[in-house]
Design a protein around this motif. Structure first.
Motif, PDB file in Angstrom:
ATOM      1  N   ARG A 276       7.550  33.408  16.602  1.00 36.21           N
ATOM      2  CA  ARG A 276       8.506  34.429  15.546  1.00 36.21           C
ATOM      3  C   ARG A 276       9.065  36.043  17.388  1.00 36.21           C
ATOM      4  N   SER A 277       8.628  35.862  17.946  1.00 34.67           N
ATOM      5  CA  SER A 277       9.263  36.465  19.182  1.00 34.67           C
ATOM      6  C   SER A 277       9.858  36.190  20.579  1.00 34.67           C
ATOM      7  N   ARG A 278       9.443  34.408  20.129  1.00 36.88           N
ATOM      8  CA  ARG A 278      10.085  34.261  21.734  1.00 36.88           C
ATOM      9  C   ARG A 278      11.445  34.382  21.477  1.00 36.88           C
ATOM     10  N   LYS A 279      12.621  34.187  22.855  1.00 37.15           N
ATOM     11  CA  LYS A 279      13.846  33.272  22.503  1.00 37.15           C
ATOM     12  C   LYS A 279      13.597  31.869  22.795  1.00 37.15           C
ATOM     13  N   VAL A 280      14.395  31.501  21.657  1.00 39.57           N
ATOM     14  CA  VAL A 280      14.829  29.966  21.323  1.00 39.57           C
ATOM     15  C   VAL A 280      15.907  29.827  22.833  1.00 39.57           C
ATOM     16  N   GLU A 281      15.295  28.731  23.460  1.00 36.07           N
ATOM     17  CA  GLU A 281      16.148  28.460  24.910  1.00 36.07           C
ATOM     18  C   GLU A 281      16.671  27.280  24.214  1.00 36.07           C
ATOM     19  N   ARG A 282      16.006  25.684  23.620  1.00 34.60           N
ATOM     20  CA  ARG A 282      16.899  24.919  23.902  1.00 34.60           C
ATOM     21  C   ARG A 282      17.302  24.282  22.430  1.00 34.60           C
ATOM     22  N   VAL A 283      18.474  24.224  22.153  1.00 31.21           N
ATOM     23  CA  VAL A 283      19.046  24.444  20.709  1.00 31.21           C
ATOM     24  C   VAL A 283      20.008  22.838  20.695  1.00 31.21           C
ATOM     25  N   ALA A 284      20.355  22.915  19.529  1.00 27.53           N
ATOM     26  CA  ALA A 284      21.357  21.820  18.878  1.00 27.53           C
ATOM     27  C   ALA A 284      21.694  22.518  18.581  1.00 27.53           C
ATOM     28  N   ALA A 285      23.579  22.278  18.307  1.00 30.42           N
ATOM     29  CA  ALA A 285      24.554  22.896  17.173  1.00 30.42           C
ATOM     30  C   ALA A 285      25.026  21.518  16.772  1.00 30.42           C
ATOM     31  N   VAL A 299      23.906  31.123  25.322  1.00 30.71           N
ATOM     32  CA  VAL A 299      22.124  29.801  24.257  1.00 30.71           C
ATOM     33  C   VAL A 299      23.505  28.381  24.843  1.00 30.71           C
ATOM     34  N   GLU A 300      23.115  27.972  26.247  1.00 30.70           N
ATOM     35  CA  GLU A 300      24.261  26.912  26.260  1.00 30.70           C
ATOM     36  C   GLU A 300      24.108  25.652  25.463  1.00 30.70           C
ATOM     37  N   PRO A 301      23.982  25.743  24.052  1.00 29.19           N
ATOM     38  CA  PRO A 301      23.318  24.098  23.522  1.00 29.19           C
ATOM     39  C   PRO A 301      23.443  23.277  24.381  1.00 29.19           C
ATOM     40  N   GLU A 302      21.631  22.059  24.284  1.00 27.23           N
ATOM     41  CA  GLU A 302      21.508  20.931  24.997  1.00 27.23           C
ATOM     42  C   GLU A 302      21.888  19.874  24.239  1.00 27.23           C
ATOM     43  N   LEU A 303      22.262  20.021  22.948  1.00 31.21           N
ATOM     44  CA  LEU A 303      22.767  18.671  22.381  1.00 31.21           C
ATOM     45  C   LEU A 303      23.672  19.274  21.013  1.00 31.21           C
ATOM     46  N   ARG A 344      13.889  17.189  23.817  1.00 31.94           N
ATOM     47  CA  ARG A 344      13.169  18.586  23.199  1.00 31.94           C
ATOM     48  C   ARG A 344      14.162  19.698  22.579  1.00 31.94           C
ATOM     49  N   ILE A 345      14.586  19.289  21.846  1.00 28.62           N
ATOM     50  CA  ILE A 345      15.531  20.398  20.979  1.00 28.62           C
ATOM     51  C   ILE A 345      14.028  21.634  20.133  1.00 28.62           C
ATOM     52  N   GLU A 346      14.501  22.297  20.355  1.00 30.38           N
ATOM     53  CA  GLU A 346      13.125  23.531  19.415  1.00 30.38           C
ATOM     54  C   GLU A 346      14.390  24.027  17.985  1.00 30.38           C
ATOM     55  N   LEU A 347      15.395  23.922  18.399  1.00 33.13           N
ATOM     56  CA  LEU A 347      16.547  24.622  17.011  1.00 33.13           C
ATOM     57  C   LEU A 347      17.357  24.012  16.811  1.00 33.13           C
ATOM     58  N   ALA A 368      12.497  16.017  13.784  1.00 31.95           N
ATOM     59  CA  ALA A 368      12.330  16.130  15.132  1.00 31.95           C
ATOM     60  C   ALA A 368      12.587  17.616  15.662  1.00 31.95           C
ATOM     61  N   ALA A 369      12.905  18.779  14.634  1.00 28.03           N
ATOM     62  CA  ALA A 369      12.872  20.047  14.614  1.00 28.03           C
ATOM     63  C   ALA A 369      13.785  20.874  13.683  1.00 28.03           C
ATOM     64  N   PRO A 370      13.192  22.102  13.626  1.00 30.94           N
ATOM     65  CA  PRO A 370      13.659  22.857  12.049  1.00 30.94           C
ATOM     66  C   PRO A 370      15.111  22.843  12.076  1.00 30.94           C
ATOM     67  N   LEU A 371      16.030  22.964  11.086  1.00 33.40           N
ATOM     68  CA  LEU A 371      16.993  23.769  11.184  1.00 33.40           C
ATOM     69  C   LEU A 371      17.318  25.152  10.364  1.00 33.40           C
ATOM     70  N   ALA A 372      18.178  25.822  11.204  1.00 34.98           N
ATOM     71  CA  ALA A 372      18.601  27.282  11.247  1.00 34.98           C
ATOM     72  C   ALA A 372      19.443  27.051   9.929  1.00 34.98           C
ATOM     73  N   ASP A 373      19.390  27.028   9.090  1.00 34.22           N
ATOM     74  CA  ASP A 373      20.224  26.592   7.799  1.00 34.22           C
ATOM     75  C   ASP A 373      21.326  27.587   7.736  1.00 34.22           C
ATOM     76  N   ILE A 374      22.793  28.185   8.168  1.00 33.26           N
ATOM     77  CA  ILE A 374      23.693  29.257   8.678  1.00 33.26           C
ATOM     78  C   ILE A 374      25.094  28.352   7.895  1.00 33.26           C
ATOM     79  N   PRO A 375      25.284  29.545   6.421  1.00 35.34           N
ATOM     80  CA  PRO A 375      26.188  29.195   5.864  1.00 35.34           C
ATOM     81  C   PRO A 375      27.691  29.156   6.823  1.00 35.34           C
ATOM     82  N   TRP A 376      28.633  28.049   5.516  1.00 31.47           N
ATOM     83  CA  TRP A 376      29.823  27.910   6.438  1.00 31.47           C
ATOM     84  C   TRP A 376      30.880  28.677   5.530  1.00 31.47           C
ATOM     85  N   MET A 377      30.970  28.195   4.274  1.00 31.60           N
ATOM     86  CA  MET A 377      32.002  28.985   3.672  1.00 31.60           C
ATOM     87  C   MET A 377      31.981  30.050   2.875  1.00 31.60           C
TER      88      MET A 377
END
Length: 558
Positions: A276-285, A299-303, A344-347, A368-377
């Motif tokens: 919960r407290s650690r920065k997420v580094e390996r992210v997919a957008a 944060v540069e997306p790995e994927l 090796r995506i973390e999020l 493979a990885a959890p989803l941070a579900d960010i509303p769009w509309m």
């Protein structure tokens, strides 16, 4: 807009294939076995004789005219048969993007569908492959430019035959379609007590046979797959921040928070509180707009899982730390899962509706990885940035950027007000093939109506009051065009698939258009979609500056 072929094709980030090498392979009585391991995918085609290829834990009988597509890094052993010498050709195919560094923008590359091949695939019904490889081998050192071009054409004809096999879904066992059903059952019911016997029953195989098939299909044992689903769902809930650890444990199927913590640390090497407290580094957008949010946060997306038409232009305000790997959003779920695991995506940062648009879902990718579900509309770009920042532990950076933008926004609004323009009505029309849209509170509408305080035409204002940030646009017919008139008008042209804007010219010649007040006052601004349609923090900031320059006729930068 640059319409040159090289620029447009390079922006799509498809791999540029190359014939790395081609060699002749002989198995005779004196040298009955040939062994190799290539770093790139390769094609083996038998010219004469017969034999057996050992690769990927399986044996493949081969005769004259038969061919196999071999994965990269696959150890292969070809053994000749008793009927005489075996003669074959081996073509090694480069799948990298030559000259990627010279392309404008971040060098994110789409993975080749040939790189997605995990097991040897028999290329059936194509006896001509061996003769084509023979021709390439004979002319592998061309003496003339014409022969060189002929080799290129021949190589790409071979690729056209191979790519469908790379894109085809792997099914080494006839039972895999029913395996899919059992995997989907586990993905949807991971929080319940699911037995191997029940999964095997769904797949229509024995319980003992099921584990082998499951691992062949997914790369995991059923218990490992089940555990990853539960722990990754726990991560999603931890990032949400609203639930206690005990509640999270119950929601993912564990009896208490202590057992969850043990399983979590076993899989992740850290406790839930440390996660919960650690920065997420390996992210997919998932789709380009959220990649811009991430880059703004450092944060540069790995994927980057993107639509074919998407391309991230490098803005000076968003320095790219590295090159994102690019994969098409409409790839099969197993291809995207493999890319997430390989990277090796973390999020994953995305929105559920976007996943669903491409036949995906959080449940299908969760292993493979959890989803941070960010509303769009449902929310605006500022709230999206804040939510993404919280998910990747970059809230301070987001707050600082938003404060700086608010200062720039106020300065722009005060400048427009000082020139007496704030009370004017601005109509934003987007001319698409077969459709004319009046834009509301998003995209360019945010800048003119929210940032600068200018007025929308009455039909747009009514929808904005009713739907607030969720109002994107409304369709307008020529007969209704007068209701969307304004003191000023921004016309954004969207070409058709052939690059033509003939539909825009038809609009400009119509009586309805010519009767508009803004047209008669010559207060119409023509624009391209790339400058005004993107909806992300950097694009909104750039649109704000463009809008002030359009209105005042002078550059603006706070």
């Amino acid at each position: 807009m640059d319409q040159t072929f090289g620029s447009e094709w390079e922006k799509l980030r498809f791999p540029l294939y190359s014939a790395q090498r081609i060699r002749s392979v002989y198995c005779t009585a004196n040298t009955p076995v040939q062994k190799w391991k290539e770093a790139s995918p390769s094609l083996l085609a038998v010219r004469d004789g017969s034999g057996t290829l050992q690769a990927g834990g399986n044996a493949y009988d081969l005769g004259a005219g038969e061919a196999l597509l071999l994965p990269a890094e696959e150890a292969a052993e070809l053994r000749g048969g008793p009927g005489g010498p075996l003669h074959a050709y081996l073509l090694v195919i480069g799948t990298g993007m030559a000259g990627a560094a010279a392309v404008d923008g971040p060098g994110g590359l789409r993975p080749s569908s040939l790189d997605a091949v995990r097991q040897p695939r028999r290329i059936s019904g194509d006896a001509g492959l061996a003769s084509q490889l023979e021709e390439l081998f004979v002319h592998r050192l061309p003496r003339t430019e014409i022969r060189h071009v002929q080799n290129q054409l021949l190589f790409h004809q071979l690729l056209l035959r191979l790519l469908p096999h790379g894109q085809a879904k792997q099914a080494p066992d006839a039972e895999l379609p029913s395996m899919e059903r059992s995997v989907a059952y586990l993905e949807e019911r991971f929080a319940e007590e699911v037995t191997r016997e029940r999964l095997a029953e769904i797949a229509g195989v024995s319980a003992s046979h099921y584990t082998r098939l499951f691992k062949l299909h997914t790369g995991f044992t059923p218990s490992d797959y089940w555990s990853r689903l539960r722990i990754n769902r726990a991560k999603e809930l931890l990032l949400g921040g609203a639930d206690s650890l005990r509640d999270i444990a119950h929601k993912v199927g564990y009896k208490d928070e202590f057992y969850l913590s043990r399983r979590f640390k076993l899989q992740e090497g850290r406790s839930p509180s440390e996660f919960r407290s650690r920065k997420v580094e390996r992210v997919a957008a998932w789709l380009a707009p959220y990649a811009v949010h991430l880059r703004l946060l450092g944060v540069e997306p790995e994927l980057l899982i993107a639509d074919s038409s998407e391309f991230l232009k490098p803005e000076a305000e968003v320095p790219a730390a590295g090159a994102s790997r690019l994969i098409a959003a409409d790839e099969p779920p197993e291809t995207i899962r493999a890319a997430l695991l390989d990277s090796r995506i973390e999020l994953i940062v995305g929105a559920s509706p976007h996943l669903e648009r491409y036949g995906q879902s959080a449940s299908r990718l969760r292993v493979a990885a959890p989803l941070a579900d960010i509303p769009w509309m449902e929310i605006g770009w500022k709230d999206q940035l804040s939510l993404i920042a919280r998910a990747v532990q970059r809230t301070e950076r987001a707050d600082a950027w938003l404060e700086a933008f608010d200062r720039e926004e106020r300065a722009a609004r005060e400048l427009v007000q000082a020139r007496g323009l704030a009370g004017q009505t601005v109509s934003i029309l987007v001319a698409k093939p077969g459709r004319l849209l009046a834009y509301g509170a998003r995209n360019a509408g945010y800048v003119f109506y929210r940032s600068l305080g200018m007025l929308p035409p009455p039909p747009v204002r009514e929808e904005m009051e009713r739907r607030i940030d969720q109002f994107h646009s409304m369709e307008v017919g020529l007969s209704e065009l007068g209701r969307c008139d304004g003191d000023r008008l921004l016309l954004i042209s969207v070409p058709d698939k052939h690059g033509s804007i003939g539909h825009v010219e038809e609009l400009l010649q119509s009586d309805a258009w010519r009767g508009l007040r803004a047209v008669q006052r010559q207060a119409v601004y023509r624009a391209e979609e790339d400058d005004w349609i993107p909806y992300n923090p950097v694009s909104i900031q750039l649109q704000l500056r463009r809008a002030v320059q359009l209105l005042l006729g002078e550059p603006f930068r706070a």
